[in-house]
Scaffold this motif. Structure first.
Motif, PDB file in Angstrom:
ATOM      1  N   PRO A   1      95.139  27.912  39.897  1.00  0.00           N
ATOM      2  CA  PRO A   1      96.238  26.798  40.132  1.00  0.00           C
ATOM      3  C   PRO A   1      97.625  27.521  40.654  1.00  0.00           C
ATOM      4  O   PRO A   1      98.291  26.970  41.348  1.00  0.00           O
ATOM      5  CB  PRO A   1      96.391  26.161  38.963  1.00  0.00           C
ATOM      6  N   ALA A   2      97.493  28.905  40.027  1.00  0.00           N
ATOM      7  CA  ALA A   2      98.927  29.613  40.460  1.00  0.00           C
ATOM      8  C   ALA A   2      98.810  30.888  41.728  1.00  0.00           C
ATOM      9  O   ALA A   2      99.527  31.144  41.968  1.00  0.00           O
ATOM     10  CB  ALA A   2      99.418  30.315  39.198  1.00  0.00           C
TER      11      ALA A   2
ATOM     12  N   PHE B   1      89.913  28.695  42.594  1.00  0.00           N
ATOM     13  CA  PHE B   1      90.268  27.792  41.444  1.00  0.00           C
ATOM     14  C   PHE B   1      91.777  28.109  41.334  1.00  0.00           C
ATOM     15  O   PHE B   1      92.414  27.125  40.903  1.00  0.00           O
ATOM     16  CB  PHE B   1      89.398  28.128  40.340  1.00  0.00           C
TER      17      PHE B   1
ATOM     18  N   LEU C   1      89.788  36.806  29.085  1.00  0.00           N
ATOM     19  CA  LEU C   1      91.316  36.469  28.862  1.00  0.00           C
ATOM     20  C   LEU C   1      91.669  37.128  27.558  1.00  0.00           C
ATOM     21  O   LEU C   1      91.359  36.506  26.487  1.00  0.00           O
ATOM     22  CB  LEU C   1      91.465  34.912  28.944  1.00  0.00           C
TER      23      LEU C   1
ATOM     24  N   GLY D   1      91.132  29.311  33.364  1.00  0.00           N
ATOM     25  CA  GLY D   1      90.161  28.621  34.278  1.00  0.00           C
ATOM     26  C   GLY D   1      89.332  29.465  35.119  1.00  0.00           C
ATOM     27  O   GLY D   1      88.090  29.423  35.474  1.00  0.00           O
ATOM     28  N   CYS D   2      89.879  30.587  35.664  1.00  0.00           N
ATOM     29  CA  CYS D   2      88.972  31.758  36.300  1.00  0.00           C
ATOM     30  C   CYS D   2      87.877  32.247  35.559  1.00  0.00           C
ATOM     31  O   CYS D   2      86.644  32.335  36.051  1.00  0.00           O
ATOM     32  CB  CYS D   2      90.076  32.805  36.695  1.00  0.00           C
TER      33      CYS D   2
ATOM     34  N   SER E   1      97.862  32.446  32.147  1.00  0.00           N
ATOM     35  CA  SER E   1      96.706  32.441  31.162  1.00  0.00           C
ATOM     36  C   SER E   1      95.911  31.227  30.872  1.00  0.00           C
ATOM     37  O   SER E   1      95.989  30.854  29.689  1.00  0.00           O
ATOM     38  CB  SER E   1      97.525  32.926  29.933  1.00  0.00           C
ATOM     39  N   CYS E   2      95.760  30.444  31.852  1.00  0.00           N
ATOM     40  CA  CYS E   2      95.228  29.018  31.690  1.00  0.00           C
ATOM     41  C   CYS E   2      93.371  29.243  31.382  1.00  0.00           C
ATOM     42  O   CYS E   2      92.930  28.357  30.732  1.00  0.00           O
ATOM     43  CB  CYS E   2      95.196  28.188  32.984  1.00  0.00           C
TER      44      CYS E   2
HETATM   45  S1  SF4 Z   1      92.951  30.862  36.776  1.00  0.00           S
HETATM   46 FE1  SF4 Z   1      94.878  31.951  37.813  1.00  0.00          FE
HETATM   47  S2  SF4 Z   1      96.641  31.300  36.030  1.00  0.00           S
HETATM   48 FE2  SF4 Z   1      94.384  31.019  35.296  1.00  0.00          FE
HETATM   49  S3  SF4 Z   1      94.135  32.647  33.974  1.00  0.00           S
HETATM   50 FE3  SF4 Z   1      92.958  32.989  35.701  1.00  0.00          FE
HETATM   51  S4  SF4 Z   1      94.732  34.125  37.065  1.00  0.00           S
HETATM   52 FE4  SF4 Z   1      95.556  33.223  35.295  1.00  0.00          FE
END
Ligand code: SF4
Ligand SMILES: Cc1cc2nc3c(=O)[nH]c(=O)nc-3n(C[C@H](O)[C@H](O)[C@H](O)COP(=O)(O)OP(=O)(O)OC[C@H]3O[C@@H](n4cnc5c(N)ncnc54)[C@H](O)[C@@H]3O)c2cc1C
Ligand code: SF4
Lengths: 58, 393
Positions: free
Chosen positions: A51-52, A49, A27, A15-16, A12-13
């Protein structure tokens, strides 16, 4: 194909949602990533992008 | 909640809370909306903040969130050479962001702002190009709230401004992918930050170890997703496996997006202002944005309240915020962005060379956008670095 989110990997960062040029990612309440299939143009930026590694081609 | 307010601030991060507080202190009727159920959690931060930053913000250090004092830093080049600087006095804090963010929201509430967690803004109201309010979703209900000024402090997602028609998209080349573990580890010095550089360790970024106490630290990484061969998590796991922190217990896992681009040119429109990460107001070299967001918010809140008082929330009036911010912070951040562009061009050999010829104090000064002329001169000595040096001129 729109994107699919692996909820076990996502942290839940947000970034996407920030890099999505189509405003296709929400989100929900700050935690749950939802991709709007109608808006997604399949550009792949969110996947590059993440990170996970949590957001992939469906 | 009412149907209409003078100022509606979206996002209760440091930027939004600071804006809400300042607008309320200057007499405006303010609503601060945060979509998460817990302000500040999950954290998306290494939690480093300088003593100077806190003083400049006029916020008193509080033991509830100032959890560890920092006296210096160790900067490690790809070849292993370590530049160490320890100051005669404490220069920084590692903070507990969850408590800090809540504290700032509390200060906003005490100043008279109405704060609402678990209220998500899902759209903006417009009349022509003028923003007149927001659409809110909360507990399964959807409703509208009118505002004379809407403040987009929604962080890296930065959707409020885009809904309003301002292009605040984070381009992939200007946002780093971050991953972090809060770990129980054996630290050499719990009052020193550690930073590790190298294109194979962390392309375009670095690994950080920010101690939160005697035996606990944020161990994290930021990389350029578009210039890397894998996820930030994979890079961090690899680095930890080869470090002295291998095997440490993990008490929290975080991911994040760090804007490392130049601040946006357009910070206001009719009825709307952008603050913090949403406005790309960050230090592009170290990725620090807590101070920048809080500082910008104070100016934005005051100007928003003035606009309400004068009955003029036009782009022209709100530009007072953009102008004041640019002269106080914008120019420095633009310089720091140019430095990032230069550093990005350096190979590991170049970084090792710099580690030989630079003083640790230089590196700290560079990160604040100072002494860049000196860096340019050093780069000019190597013909293949002239392009990088030009970024600084
Ligand atoms: S970039 Fe990845 S970790 Fe961050 S909210 Fe989106 S899906 Fe989740
Ligand atoms: C891994 C990592 C490490 C970092 N380390 C440091 C560091 O050591 N020091 C430092 O100074 N900075 C650091 N930063 C940067 C710092 O975290 C940010 O710059 C800072 O949080 C920006 O504050 P902000 O108020 O602009 O945004 P945020 O703190 O992101 O706050 C935005 C808020 O808006 C909310 N929101 C978003 N959309 C909506 C909506 N539609 N409706 C309602 N609410 C919404 C979000 O939930 C969030 O709470 C780091 C960042 C990352 C990712
Ligand atoms: S693939 Fe592109 S358009 Fe689709 S959600 Fe990801 S970033 Fe947005």
């Amino acid at each position: 194909m729109p994107r699919r989110v692996d909820r076990n990997a996502c942290l839940s960062c947000g970034g996407c949602a920030g890099v999505c040029p189509s405003l296709a990612i929400r989100l929900e309440y700050g935690y749950r990533v939802v991709v709007d299939a109608g808006r997604c143009t399949d550009c792949g930026l969110c996947t590059v992008f993440c990170p996970a590694g949590a957001i992939q081609e469906a | 909640m009412q149907e209409s307010y003078d100022v509606v601030v979206v996002g209760a991060g440091p930027g939004g809370s600071s804006t809400a507080r300042s607008a309320a202190e200057h007499g405006a009727e303010v609503l601060l909306l945060e979509k998460r159920s817990e302000i500040g959690a999950p954290k998306r931060c290494g939690e480093g903040l300088s003593v100077r930053a806190l003083a400049e913000l006029g916020i008193e250090a509080h033991p509830r969130w100032c959890v560890n004092g920092i006296w210096g830093a160790k900067i490690v080049a790809p070849g292993g050479k370590s530049l160490e600087v320890r100051y005669p006095e404490q220069v920084g804090w590692v903070i507990e962001r969850k408590m800090f963010d809540k504290h700032l929201a509390l200060l906003a509430a005490r100043a008279g702002a109405e704060v609402r967690a678990r209220c998500e803004v899902v759209g903006v109201l417009k009349q022509g190009s003028r923003v007149t309010g927001v659409v809110v979703e909360s507990g399964g209900e959807r409703f509208e709230v009118e505002a004379k000024v809407v403040v987009a402090a929604d962080g890296v997602e930065s959707k409020v401004a885009r809904w309003a028609g301002i292009n605040s998209l984070h381009r992939l080349e200007d946002v780093d992918s971050a991953y972090q573990y809060e770990m129980v580890v054996e630290l050499e010095d719990s009052d020193m930050l550690e930073l590790y550089f190298g294109n194979s360790i962390a392309p375009r970024g670095y690994v950080w170890v920010f101690p939160k106490g005697e035996d606990v630290a944020n161990v994290g990484i930021g990389i350029g997703g578009n210039v890397s061969q894998g996820t930030a998590k994979a890079y961090l796991d690899r680095w930890i496996a080869n470090s002295r922190y291998r095997g440490g217990s993990v008490i929290e896992v975080n991911a994040g997006a760090v804007p490392v681009g130049a601040p946006l040119e357009k910070l206001v429109g009719d009825g709307i202002m952008l603050v913090g990460d949403a406005a790309h107001q960050v230090n592009a070299i170290h990725g620090g944005g807590v101070f920048e967001a809080t500082f910008a918010g104070r100016i934005a809140g005051r100007v928003a309240a003035e606009a309400v008082r004068q009955g003029d929330a036009s782009e022209r009036f709100l530009s007072r915020y953009a102008e004041e911010w640019r002269s106080l912070r914008g120019e420095a951040l633009a310089r720091i962005y140019r430095l990032r562009r230069a550093v990005e061009k350096l190979s590991d050999d170049d970084l090792n060379y710099l580690a030989e010829v630079l003083e640790p104090e230089d590196v700290v000064a560079f990160a604040n956008g100072e002494r860049l002329g000196k860096l340019a001169k050093i780069l000019m000595r190597k013909p293949h670095l002239i392009l990088a040096a030009k970024e600084l001129m």
